[in-house]
Design a protein around this motif. Structure first.
Motif, PDB file in Angstrom:
ATOM      1  N   GLY A  99       0.833  -1.273   0.069  1.00  0.00           N
ATOM      2  CA  GLY A  99      -0.170  -0.053  -0.072  1.00  0.00           C
ATOM      3  C   GLY A  99       0.687   0.990   0.082  1.00  0.00           C
ATOM      4  N   VAL A 100       2.137   0.967  -0.238  1.00  0.00           N
ATOM      5  CA  VAL A 100       3.191   2.479  -0.221  1.00  0.00           C
ATOM      6  C   VAL A 100       3.844   2.348  -1.320  1.00  0.00           C
ATOM      7  CG1 VAL A 100       4.717   3.504   1.106  1.00  0.00           C
ATOM      8  CG2 VAL A 100       3.177   2.175   2.357  1.00  0.00           C
ATOM      9  N   ALA A 101       3.796   3.632  -2.103  1.00  0.00           N
ATOM     10  CA  ALA A 101       4.598   3.782  -3.223  1.00  0.00           C
ATOM     11  C   ALA A 101       5.698   4.991  -2.661  1.00  0.00           C
ATOM     12  CB  ALA A 101       3.880   4.400  -4.540  1.00  0.00           C
ATOM     13  N   GLN A 102       6.880   4.587  -2.882  1.00  0.00           N
ATOM     14  CA  GLN A 102       8.136   5.360  -2.603  1.00  0.00           C
ATOM     15  C   GLN A 102       7.916   6.458  -3.802  1.00  0.00           C
ATOM     16  OE1 GLN A 102       9.267   5.344   0.386  1.00  0.00           O
ATOM     17  NE2 GLN A 102       8.572   3.201   0.683  1.00  0.00           N
ATOM     18  N   ALA A 103       8.305   7.822  -3.394  1.00  0.00           N
ATOM     19  CA  ALA A 103       7.912   8.841  -4.473  1.00  0.00           C
ATOM     20  C   ALA A 103       8.838  10.127  -4.181  1.00  0.00           C
ATOM     21  CB  ALA A 103       6.459   9.247  -4.580  1.00  0.00           C
ATOM     22  N   TYR A 104       9.261  10.701  -5.109  1.00  0.00           N
ATOM     23  CA  TYR A 104       9.839  11.914  -5.071  1.00  0.00           C
ATOM     24  C   TYR A 104       8.702  12.964  -5.019  1.00  0.00           C
ATOM     25  CZ  TYR A 104      13.978   9.981  -6.899  1.00  0.00           C
ATOM     26  OH  TYR A 104      15.098   9.106  -7.093  1.00  0.00           O
ATOM     27  N   LEU A 105       8.696  14.144  -4.368  1.00  0.00           N
ATOM     28  CA  LEU A 105       7.750  15.125  -4.300  1.00  0.00           C
ATOM     29  C   LEU A 105       8.120  16.316  -5.020  1.00  0.00           C
ATOM     30  CD1 LEU A 105       4.934  16.018  -2.895  1.00  0.00           C
ATOM     31  CD2 LEU A 105       6.579  16.816  -1.096  1.00  0.00           C
ATOM     32  N   LEU A 106       7.249  17.027  -5.664  1.00  0.00           N
ATOM     33  CA  LEU A 106       7.393  18.261  -6.256  1.00  0.00           C
ATOM     34  C   LEU A 106       6.599  19.154  -5.306  1.00  0.00           C
ATOM     35  CD1 LEU A 106       8.239  20.556  -8.257  1.00  0.00           C
ATOM     36  CD2 LEU A 106       6.280  19.907  -9.691  1.00  0.00           C
ATOM     37  N   GLY A 107       7.124  19.710  -4.274  1.00  0.00           N
ATOM     38  CA  GLY A 107       6.380  20.189  -3.184  1.00  0.00           C
ATOM     39  C   GLY A 107       5.881  21.731  -3.414  1.00  0.00           C
ATOM     40  N   GLN A 108       6.629  22.278  -4.182  1.00  0.00           N
ATOM     41  CA  GLN A 108       6.089  23.868  -4.365  1.00  0.00           C
ATOM     42  C   GLN A 108       6.605  24.063  -5.848  1.00  0.00           C
ATOM     43  OE1 GLN A 108       4.795  25.676  -1.972  1.00  0.00           O
ATOM     44  NE2 GLN A 108       4.769  24.116  -0.255  1.00  0.00           N
ATOM     45  N   LEU A 109       5.614  24.903  -6.305  1.00  0.00           N
ATOM     46  CA  LEU A 109       5.927  25.600  -7.520  1.00  0.00           C
ATOM     47  C   LEU A 109       5.147  26.861  -7.744  1.00  0.00           C
ATOM     48  CD1 LEU A 109       6.863  24.723 -10.597  1.00  0.00           C
ATOM     49  CD2 LEU A 109       4.800  24.326 -11.138  1.00  0.00           C
ATOM     50  N   SER A 110       6.102  27.905  -8.025  1.00  0.00           N
ATOM     51  CA  SER A 110       5.280  29.144  -7.973  1.00  0.00           C
ATOM     52  C   SER A 110       6.153  30.157  -8.790  1.00  0.00           C
ATOM     53  CB  SER A 110       5.328  29.803  -6.614  1.00  0.00           C
ATOM     54  OG  SER A 110       4.417  30.965  -6.465  1.00  0.00           O
ATOM     55  N   LYS A 111       5.712  31.166  -9.469  1.00  0.00           N
ATOM     56  CA  LYS A 111       6.266  32.247 -10.081  1.00  0.00           C
ATOM     57  C   LYS A 111       5.797  33.585  -9.752  1.00  0.00           C
ATOM     58  CE  LYS A 111       3.572  32.546 -14.352  1.00  0.00           C
ATOM     59  NZ  LYS A 111       3.380  32.356 -15.597  1.00  0.00           N
ATOM     60  N   ALA A 112       6.631  34.368  -9.662  1.00  0.00           N
ATOM     61  CA  ALA A 112       6.191  35.971  -9.094  1.00  0.00           C
ATOM     62  C   ALA A 112       5.487  36.633 -10.038  1.00  0.00           C
ATOM     63  CB  ALA A 112       7.502  36.731  -8.860  1.00  0.00           C
ATOM     64  N   ILE A 132      15.265  12.754 -12.155  1.00  0.00           N
ATOM     65  CA  ILE A 132      15.918  11.674 -13.130  1.00  0.00           C
ATOM     66  C   ILE A 132      17.434  11.439 -12.668  1.00  0.00           C
ATOM     67  CG2 ILE A 132      16.765  11.267 -15.638  1.00  0.00           C
ATOM     68  CD1 ILE A 132      13.853  12.405 -16.482  1.00  0.00           C
ATOM     69  N   GLU A 133      18.186  12.359 -12.192  1.00  0.00           N
ATOM     70  CA  GLU A 133      19.532  12.164 -11.755  1.00  0.00           C
ATOM     71  C   GLU A 133      19.236  11.273 -10.602  1.00  0.00           C
ATOM     72  OE1 GLU A 133      22.263  12.935 -13.246  1.00  0.00           O
ATOM     73  OE2 GLU A 133      20.949  13.383 -15.011  1.00  0.00           O
ATOM     74  N   GLY A 134      18.322  11.746  -9.673  1.00  0.00           N
ATOM     75  CA  GLY A 134      18.139  10.877  -8.344  1.00  0.00           C
ATOM     76  C   GLY A 134      17.998   9.401  -8.629  1.00  0.00           C
ATOM     77  N   ASN A 135      17.017   9.367  -9.642  1.00  0.00           N
ATOM     78  CA  ASN A 135      16.546   7.889 -10.262  1.00  0.00           C
ATOM     79  C   ASN A 135      17.832   6.950 -10.393  1.00  0.00           C
ATOM     80  OD1 ASN A 135      16.119   6.205 -12.795  1.00  0.00           O
ATOM     81  ND2 ASN A 135      14.127   5.975 -11.786  1.00  0.00           N
ATOM     82  N   LYS A 136      18.871   7.575 -11.392  1.00  0.00           N
ATOM     83  CA  LYS A 136      19.814   7.060 -12.023  1.00  0.00           C
ATOM     84  C   LYS A 136      20.858   6.635 -10.757  1.00  0.00           C
ATOM     85  CE  LYS A 136      20.402   9.636 -15.899  1.00  0.00           C
ATOM     86  NZ  LYS A 136      21.082  10.863 -16.560  1.00  0.00           N
ATOM     87  N   MET A 137      20.877   7.263  -9.770  1.00  0.00           N
ATOM     88  CA  MET A 137      21.797   7.050  -8.594  1.00  0.00           C
ATOM     89  C   MET A 137      21.174   6.130  -7.584  1.00  0.00           C
ATOM     90  SD  MET A 137      23.735  10.509  -7.889  1.00  0.00           S
ATOM     91  CE  MET A 137      22.465  11.700  -7.972  1.00  0.00           C
ATOM     92  N   PHE A 138      19.878   6.155  -7.066  1.00  0.00           N
ATOM     93  CA  PHE A 138      19.377   5.220  -6.386  1.00  0.00           C
ATOM     94  C   PHE A 138      17.768   5.146  -6.417  1.00  0.00           C
ATOM     95  CE2 PHE A 138      17.824   9.501  -5.039  1.00  0.00           C
ATOM     96  CZ  PHE A 138      18.929  10.093  -4.714  1.00  0.00           C
ATOM     97  N   GLY A 139      17.505   5.005  -7.903  1.00  0.00           N
ATOM     98  CA  GLY A 139      16.238   4.275  -8.079  1.00  0.00           C
ATOM     99  C   GLY A 139      14.840   5.443  -7.620  1.00  0.00           C
ATOM    100  N   CYS A 140      13.916   4.776  -7.892  1.00  0.00           N
ATOM    101  CA  CYS A 140      12.607   5.475  -7.445  1.00  0.00           C
ATOM    102  C   CYS A 140      12.194   6.037  -8.790  1.00  0.00           C
ATOM    103  CB  CYS A 140      12.623   6.394  -6.418  1.00  0.00           C
ATOM    104  SG  CYS A 140      10.859   7.126  -6.018  1.00  0.00           S
ATOM    105  N   ARG A 141      10.931   5.724  -9.252  1.00  0.00           N
ATOM    106  CA  ARG A 141      10.505   6.253 -10.641  1.00  0.00           C
ATOM    107  C   ARG A 141       9.109   7.178 -10.467  1.00  0.00           C
ATOM    108  NH1 ARG A 141       8.158   0.622 -12.741  1.00  0.00           N
ATOM    109  NH2 ARG A 141      10.207   0.421 -13.451  1.00  0.00           N
ATOM    110  N   THR A 142       8.517   7.423  -9.401  1.00  0.00           N
ATOM    111  CA  THR A 142       7.334   8.006  -9.320  1.00  0.00           C
ATOM    112  C   THR A 142       7.505   9.413  -8.672  1.00  0.00           C
ATOM    113  OG1 THR A 142       6.061   6.080  -8.621  1.00  0.00           O
ATOM    114  CG2 THR A 142       4.824   7.925  -8.271  1.00  0.00           C
ATOM    115  N   VAL A 143       7.081  10.360  -9.279  1.00  0.00           N
ATOM    116  CA  VAL A 143       6.969  11.765  -8.701  1.00  0.00           C
ATOM    117  C   VAL A 143       5.759  12.209  -8.758  1.00  0.00           C
ATOM    118  CG1 VAL A 143       7.465  14.320  -9.499  1.00  0.00           C
ATOM    119  CG2 VAL A 143       9.090  12.357 -10.437  1.00  0.00           C
ATOM    120  N   ARG A 144       5.455  12.594  -7.617  1.00  0.00           N
ATOM    121  CA  ARG A 144       4.102  13.082  -6.832  1.00  0.00           C
ATOM    122  C   ARG A 144       3.966  14.516  -6.552  1.00  0.00           C
ATOM    123  NH1 ARG A 144       2.908  11.816  -0.857  1.00  0.00           N
ATOM    124  NH2 ARG A 144       1.019  13.283  -1.365  1.00  0.00           N
ATOM    125  N   LEU A 145       2.610  15.060  -6.848  1.00  0.00           N
ATOM    126  CA  LEU A 145       2.448  16.321  -6.500  1.00  0.00           C
ATOM    127  C   LEU A 145       1.027  16.491  -5.816  1.00  0.00           C
ATOM    128  CD1 LEU A 145       0.326  18.014  -8.622  1.00  0.00           C
ATOM    129  CD2 LEU A 145       2.520  18.164  -9.728  1.00  0.00           C
TER     130      LEU A 145
END
Ligand code: COA
Length: 180
Positions: A99-112, A132-145
């Protein structure tokens, strides 16, 4: 459009505390004041405590910089609860375990305010390249926001390659994922 990207972490080591604070305090995003508040009140603390990494797009000359936009990256697993539509084909790619997917998080995105259209998309591209650089070094393919319940914003993230997979537990945010 050319972009200068600065890591907040690097600025914190090279600039005085006052210089960094003044830069962050000058940021204004009327379309979503939560993102403005994050940069002004939380980004430094999150950086110091290794909770997330913030990247700034700066405009101007040395001594007179302004933040045009920023994004924040982190790691945050995604709980796939029983309400999820397990038939969704994207789940097959998310390496869900108990029931858990390891994921990278795009936590904030904003422009002035006043920044040209398209900077956000450019920042998403840079964020994905970084993951993608992180994925090459230590895996994980899901990005969440987590996307606010705003139809235009939802459509925007879909156009950037993110798929909505359901609402957050409190029902306020669309959870979205992309596979890198
Ligand atoms: C999100 C963002 C970085 C995208 O920048 P961009 O790639 O240059 O694209 P745009 O600014 O043209 O925004 C794309 C679309 O999303 C809409 N949108 C952006 N932020 C929105 C918000 N907070 N609420 C509702 N709609 C929003 C825009 O109106 C636009 O719709 P349109 O194409 O129909 O005109 C930028 O719009 C922004 O800083 N928004 C405010 C902060 C924000 O909402 N961040 C996301 C938090 S989940």
């Amino acid at each position: 459009m050319s972009y200068l990207i600065y890591s907040l972490r690097d600025l914190m080591s090279e600039w005085s505390d006052n210089e960094v604070s003044n830069l962050l305090l000058s940021f204004k995003c009327s379309a979503d004041t939560d993102t403005e508040i994050f940069l002004k009140k939380k980004a430094l603390n999150h950086e110091s405590n290794d909770i997330s990494r913030t990247y700034l797009i700066l405009d101007g000359d040395a001594g007179n910089f302004a933040v045009k936009g920023y994004f924040t990256l982190a790691v945050k697993c995604l709980m796939i609860d029983d309400r999820a539509d397990k038939a969704h084909e994207i789940y097959d790619q998310m390496n869900i375990n108990k029931g858990v997917a390891q994921a990278y998080l795009l936590g904030q995105l904003s422009k002035a305010d006043g920044t040209e259209k398209g900077l956000g998309k450019k920042m998403i591209d840079i964020a994905l390249e970084t993951f993608i650089e992180g994925n090459k070094m230590f895996g994980c393919r899901t990005v969440r926001l987590d996307c606010k319940n705003e139809p235009k914003l939802l459509k925007y993230y879909e156009s950037c390659g993110f798929t909505p997979i359901g609402m957050s537990r409190d029902g306020t945010m669309h959870q979205m994922v992309a596979i890198i």
